[in-house]
Design an enzyme around this catalytic site. Structure first.
Site, mmCIF file in Angstrom:
data_model
loop_
_atom_site.group_PDB
_atom_site.id
_atom_site.type_symbol
_atom_site.label_atom_id
_atom_site.label_comp_id
_atom_site.label_asym_id
_atom_site.label_seq_id
_atom_site.Cartn_x
_atom_site.Cartn_y
_atom_site.Cartn_z
ATOM 1 N N GLY A 1 -13.560 7.580 2.060
ATOM 2 C CA GLY A 1 -14.481 6.700 1.339
ATOM 3 C C GLY A 1 -15.922 6.861 1.800
ATOM 4 O O GLY A 1 -16.444 7.971 1.881
ATOM 5 N N THR B 1 0.845 -1.188 0.000
ATOM 6 C CA THR B 1 0.000 0.000 0.000
ATOM 7 C C THR B 1 0.880 1.238 0.000
ATOM 8 O O THR B 1 2.075 1.165 0.305
ATOM 9 C CB THR B 1 -0.908 0.022 1.248
ATOM 10 N N ASP C 1 -7.641 -5.765 0.462
ATOM 11 C CA ASP C 1 -8.608 -5.167 -0.457
ATOM 12 C C ASP C 1 -9.917 -5.058 0.304
ATOM 13 O O ASP C 1 -10.265 -5.968 1.076
ATOM 14 C CB ASP C 1 -8.778 -6.013 -1.713
#
Length: 209
Positions: free
Chosen positions: A162, A10, A77
């Site tokens: 998000g 990441t 994920d």
């Protein structure tokens, strides 16, 4: 810089900090601040997420980074699964509105799609799959975490990222974006997955010592 012992696939520094704290004082001789690094520290190439599940994508990234680096690698994920959408956006959560990583557009589109759905039918869950892989292929593990809740009609809170502002976790009166980092990490899907993977990480690093 000395070669790392573990790479997290990441560029998200928040994820790296969380993993380092989980591993701190867990493995004799492991200095988490130098031995545990992100993909950027080793200039690892981006990995195409061609899987059709969170677990497949996590495993793809972990194996690719392990092969590139020659050391243990972890990848995750994650996304949002909405009940009335049959589990969508799912693996497409980060690009639901068409452009990868446009959180605001993704959130607005999802809220518009659910505008007529009553609160009792707005169930959803954040899901995360975390994978651990070794360069020789002998280590190949995936653990998952789930945070269930209800989707709000409007965003609440300034934290997180998000879809955090619209998920109200079960038994809480705060959205994920209204929680402190400590509160969120304690219940989050990613925290659950990483904690489930922790004994395997410790064992794999210990075997290399």
């Amino acid at each position: 810089m000395a070669a790392p012992k573990l790479v997290l696939a990441t560029h998200n520094q928040g994820k790296l900090r969380e993993l380092r704290e989980l591993l701190r004082n867990q493995v004799p001789g492991l200095n988490v601040d130098t031995d545990v690094v992100d993909a950027g520290a080793i200039h690892a190439p981006d990995v195409a997420e061609t899987g059709v599940t969170f677990a497949e994508n996590a495993r793809l990234k972990a194996h690719a980074v392990a092969a590139f680096s020659g050391v243990l690698a972890i990848a995750d994920d994650s996304g949002l699964a909405v009940d009335v959408l049959g589990g969508a956006p799912g693996i497409f959560s980060a690009r639901w509105a068409g452009v990868h990583g446009d959180d605001d557009a993704n959130l607005k589109l999802l809220l518009a799609q659910l505008s007529d759905i009553v609160p009792g039918n707005r169930g959803a869950a954040f899901i995360c799959a975390a994978a651990l892989a070794s360069a020789d292929g002998k280590v190949d593990l995936v653990e998952e975490g789930t945070l269930r809740g209800t989707l709000l009609k409007e965003p609440r809170g300034e934290g997180g990222f998000g879809y955090d502002p619209i998920l109200l976790p079960e038994n809480l009166n705060k959205s994920c974006a209204e929680l402190s980092s400590a509160e969120k990490n304690a219940i989050s899907h990613r925290g659950q997955a990483f904690r489930a993977l922790l004994p395997h990480i410790v064992a794999a690093l210990g075997a290399q010592a």
